[in-house]
Design a protein around this motif. Sequence first.
Motif, PDB file in Angstrom:
ATOM      1  N   ARG A  36      -4.528-128.817  -1.933  1.00  0.00           N
ATOM      2  CA  ARG A  36      -5.786-128.483  -1.251  1.00  0.00           C
ATOM      3  C   ARG A  36      -5.916-129.186   0.100  1.00  0.00           C
ATOM      4  NH1 ARG A  36      -9.350-131.584  -5.623  1.00  0.00           N
ATOM      5  NH2 ARG A  36      -8.819-133.690  -4.997  1.00  0.00           N
ATOM      6  N   TYR A  37      -5.088-130.196   0.354  1.00  0.00           N
ATOM      7  CA  TYR A  37      -5.139-130.922   1.630  1.00  0.00           C
ATOM      8  C   TYR A  37      -3.997-130.536   2.574  1.00  0.00           C
ATOM      9  CZ  TYR A  37      -8.461-133.871  -0.842  1.00  0.00           C
ATOM     10  OH  TYR A  37      -9.534-134.328  -1.554  1.00  0.00           O
ATOM     11  N   HIS A  38      -3.224-129.499   2.254  1.00  0.00           N
ATOM     12  CA  HIS A  38      -2.094-129.135   3.104  1.00  0.00           C
ATOM     13  C   HIS A  38      -2.529-128.795   4.528  1.00  0.00           C
ATOM     14  CE1 HIS A  38       1.147-128.061  -0.123  1.00  0.00           C
ATOM     15  NE2 HIS A  38       0.787-129.328  -0.161  1.00  0.00           N
ATOM     16  N   VAL A  39      -3.512-127.935   4.665  1.00  0.00           N
ATOM     17  CA  VAL A  39      -3.940-127.507   6.009  1.00  0.00           C
ATOM     18  C   VAL A  39      -4.548-128.669   6.793  1.00  0.00           C
ATOM     19  CG1 VAL A  39      -5.495-125.994   7.300  1.00  0.00           C
ATOM     20  CG2 VAL A  39      -4.169-125.091   5.386  1.00  0.00           C
ATOM     21  N   PRO A  40      -5.483-129.449   6.222  1.00  0.00           N
ATOM     22  CA  PRO A  40      -6.003-130.590   6.994  1.00  0.00           C
ATOM     23  C   PRO A  40      -4.914-131.607   7.357  1.00  0.00           C
ATOM     24  CG  PRO A  40      -7.423-130.158   5.112  1.00  0.00           C
ATOM     25  CD  PRO A  40      -6.225-129.281   4.962  1.00  0.00           C
ATOM     26  N   PHE A  41      -3.953-131.794   6.461  1.00  0.00           N
ATOM     27  CA  PHE A  41      -2.861-132.733   6.748  1.00  0.00           C
ATOM     28  C   PHE A  41      -2.035-132.262   7.939  1.00  0.00           C
ATOM     29  CE2 PHE A  41       1.590-133.976   6.136  1.00  0.00           C
ATOM     30  CZ  PHE A  41       1.464-135.349   6.220  1.00  0.00           C
ATOM     31  N   VAL A  42      -1.654-131.000   7.931  1.00  0.00           N
ATOM     32  CA  VAL A  42      -0.842-130.463   9.033  1.00  0.00           C
ATOM     33  C   VAL A  42      -1.627-130.503  10.343  1.00  0.00           C
ATOM     34  CG1 VAL A  42       0.278-128.370   9.904  1.00  0.00           C
ATOM     35  CG2 VAL A  42       0.614-129.058   7.541  1.00  0.00           C
ATOM     36  N   LEU A  43      -2.909-130.174  10.294  1.00  0.00           N
ATOM     37  CA  LEU A  43      -3.728-130.232  11.514  1.00  0.00           C
ATOM     38  C   LEU A  43      -3.851-131.661  12.034  1.00  0.00           C
ATOM     39  CD1 LEU A  43      -6.559-127.688  10.663  1.00  0.00           C
ATOM     40  CD2 LEU A  43      -4.648-127.392  12.247  1.00  0.00           C
ATOM     41  N   ALA A  44      -4.012-132.636  11.130  1.00  0.00           N
ATOM     42  CA  ALA A  44      -4.124-134.031  11.546  1.00  0.00           C
ATOM     43  C   ALA A  44      -2.820-134.525  12.166  1.00  0.00           C
ATOM     44  CB  ALA A  44      -4.510-134.906  10.354  1.00  0.00           C
ATOM     45  N   VAL A  45      -1.695-134.157  11.571  1.00  0.00           N
ATOM     46  CA  VAL A  45      -0.398-134.558  12.130  1.00  0.00           C
ATOM     47  C   VAL A  45      -0.183-133.920  13.495  1.00  0.00           C
ATOM     48  CG1 VAL A  45       2.102-134.368  11.809  1.00  0.00           C
ATOM     49  CG2 VAL A  45       0.667-135.064   9.904  1.00  0.00           C
ATOM     50  N   ALA A  46      -0.504-132.637  13.615  1.00  0.00           N
ATOM     51  CA  ALA A  46      -0.334-131.941  14.895  1.00  0.00           C
ATOM     52  C   ALA A  46      -1.235-132.544  15.966  1.00  0.00           C
ATOM     53  CB  ALA A  46      -0.621-130.453  14.727  1.00  0.00           C
ATOM     54  N   ALA A  47      -2.488-132.850  15.613  1.00  0.00           N
ATOM     55  CA  ALA A  47      -3.417-133.433  16.585  1.00  0.00           C
ATOM     56  C   ALA A  47      -2.958-134.822  17.012  1.00  0.00           C
ATOM     57  CB  ALA A  47      -4.825-133.498  15.998  1.00  0.00           C
ATOM     58  N   SER A  48      -2.492-135.617  16.071  1.00  0.00           N
ATOM     59  CA  SER A  48      -2.042-136.963  16.445  1.00  0.00           C
ATOM     60  C   SER A  48      -0.783-136.899  17.301  1.00  0.00           C
ATOM     61  CB  SER A  48      -1.820-137.824  15.197  1.00  0.00           C
ATOM     62  OG  SER A  48      -0.781-137.302  14.406  1.00  0.00           O
ATOM     63  N   ALA A  49       0.104-135.942  17.030  1.00  0.00           N
ATOM     64  CA  ALA A  49       1.297-135.784  17.866  1.00  0.00           C
ATOM     65  C   ALA A  49       0.912-135.328  19.270  1.00  0.00           C
ATOM     66  CB  ALA A  49       2.258-134.792  17.227  1.00  0.00           C
ATOM     67  N   GLY A  50       0.000-134.377  19.371  1.00  0.00           N
ATOM     68  CA  GLY A  50      -0.448-133.921  20.690  1.00  0.00           C
ATOM     69  C   GLY A  50      -1.135-135.024  21.475  1.00  0.00           C
ATOM     70  N   PHE A  51      -1.954-135.820  20.780  1.00  0.00           N
ATOM     71  CA  PHE A  51      -2.615-136.951  21.439  1.00  0.00           C
ATOM     72  C   PHE A  51      -1.595-137.979  21.905  1.00  0.00           C
ATOM     73  CE2 PHE A  51      -4.929-141.016  21.374  1.00  0.00           C
ATOM     74  CZ  PHE A  51      -5.920-140.716  22.287  1.00  0.00           C
ATOM     75  N   ALA A  52      -0.590-138.236  21.087  1.00  0.00           N
ATOM     76  CA  ALA A  52       0.452-139.192  21.470  1.00  0.00           C
ATOM     77  C   ALA A  52       1.229-138.701  22.689  1.00  0.00           C
ATOM     78  CB  ALA A  52       1.398-139.436  20.296  1.00  0.00           C
ATOM     79  N   ILE A  53       1.433-137.403  22.789  1.00  0.00           N
ATOM     80  CA  ILE A  53       2.105-136.854  23.969  1.00  0.00           C
ATOM     81  C   ILE A  53       1.241-137.061  25.207  1.00  0.00           C
ATOM     82  CG2 ILE A  53       2.825-134.683  25.062  1.00  0.00           C
ATOM     83  CD1 ILE A  53       3.819-133.836  22.254  1.00  0.00           C
ATOM     84  N   TRP A  54      -0.067-136.853  25.080  1.00  0.00           N
ATOM     85  CA  TRP A  54      -0.956-137.105  26.225  1.00  0.00           C
ATOM     86  C   TRP A  54      -0.908-138.577  26.638  1.00  0.00           C
ATOM     87  CZ3 TRP A  54      -5.760-139.886  26.340  1.00  0.00           C
ATOM     88  CH2 TRP A  54      -6.403-139.836  27.569  1.00  0.00           C
ATOM     89  N   VAL A  55      -0.985-139.476  25.661  1.00  0.00           N
ATOM     90  CA  VAL A  55      -0.965-140.918  25.958  1.00  0.00           C
ATOM     91  C   VAL A  55       0.352-141.309  26.625  1.00  0.00           C
ATOM     92  CG1 VAL A  55      -0.900-143.212  24.904  1.00  0.00           C
ATOM     93  CG2 VAL A  55      -2.620-141.566  24.173  1.00  0.00           C
ATOM     94  N   GLY A  56       1.461-140.789  26.132  1.00  0.00           N
ATOM     95  CA  GLY A  56       2.754-141.147  26.708  1.00  0.00           C
ATOM     96  C   GLY A  56       3.017-140.489  28.048  1.00  0.00           C
ATOM     97  N   ARG A  57       2.650-139.237  28.176  1.00  0.00           N
ATOM     98  CA  ARG A  57       2.975-138.490  29.394  1.00  0.00           C
ATOM     99  C   ARG A  57       2.049-138.808  30.559  1.00  0.00           C
ATOM    100  NH1 ARG A  57       3.768-136.927  33.561  1.00  0.00           N
ATOM    101  NH2 ARG A  57       4.405-134.908  34.333  1.00  0.00           N
ATOM    102  N   PHE A  58       0.754-138.888  30.282  1.00  0.00           N
ATOM    103  CA  PHE A  58      -0.206-139.050  31.374  1.00  0.00           C
ATOM    104  C   PHE A  58      -0.636-140.503  31.578  1.00  0.00           C
ATOM    105  CE2 PHE A  58      -0.449-134.598  30.340  1.00  0.00           C
ATOM    106  CZ  PHE A  58      -0.459-134.018  31.588  1.00  0.00           C
ATOM    107  N   LEU A  59      -0.708-141.286  30.530  1.00  0.00           N
ATOM    108  CA  LEU A  59      -1.114-142.684  30.675  1.00  0.00           C
ATOM    109  C   LEU A  59       0.081-143.617  30.757  1.00  0.00           C
ATOM    110  CD1 LEU A  59      -4.130-142.845  28.190  1.00  0.00           C
ATOM    111  CD2 LEU A  59      -4.035-142.058  30.560  1.00  0.00           C
ATOM    112  N   ARG A  60       1.263-143.085  30.497  1.00  0.00           N
ATOM    113  CA  ARG A  60       2.531-143.806  30.623  1.00  0.00           C
ATOM    114  C   ARG A  60       2.634-144.996  29.668  1.00  0.00           C
ATOM    115  NH1 ARG A  60       5.831-140.568  32.220  1.00  0.00           N
ATOM    116  NH2 ARG A  60       7.184-142.161  33.043  1.00  0.00           N
ATOM    117  N   PHE A  61       2.037-144.886  28.493  1.00  0.00           N
ATOM    118  CA  PHE A  61       2.189-145.920  27.473  1.00  0.00           C
ATOM    119  C   PHE A  61       3.394-145.618  26.607  1.00  0.00           C
ATOM    120  CE2 PHE A  61      -2.445-146.859  27.988  1.00  0.00           C
ATOM    121  CZ  PHE A  61      -2.291-148.197  28.292  1.00  0.00           C
TER     122      PHE A  61
END
Length: 96
Positions: A36-61
């Motif tokens: 029952r948590y498959h969809v929220p889990f995948v969305l959370a992983v995708a969102a955290s990966a996208g956020f990490a890309i923003w932090v690394g690419r634009f903020l250079r962390f």
Amino acid sequence: AMPYWFDVGLFAAFAIAGLAASAHSLERMRAHVPRRYHVPFVLAVAASAGFAIWVGRFLRFNSWDALLQPWRTLVTIGAHAADRPAQAVGVTILFG
């Protein structure tokens, strides 16, 4: 000089390999999550990966910045997210 199509093919091969590896690892992690948590889990992983890309690419962390200077990293991320929310949310959604 190498032809243009060689570069396109090489980048496409690496992109496909990266997508396949990420899909495989996500599927292996998802197998340990209740159904029952498959969809929220995948969305959370995708969102955290996208956020990490923003932090690394634009903020250079880098990943170790959160360990070596956690407060400075959080303050900078918060300030940039407040200053450019459309960029932060857009990149997070696009790459997530």
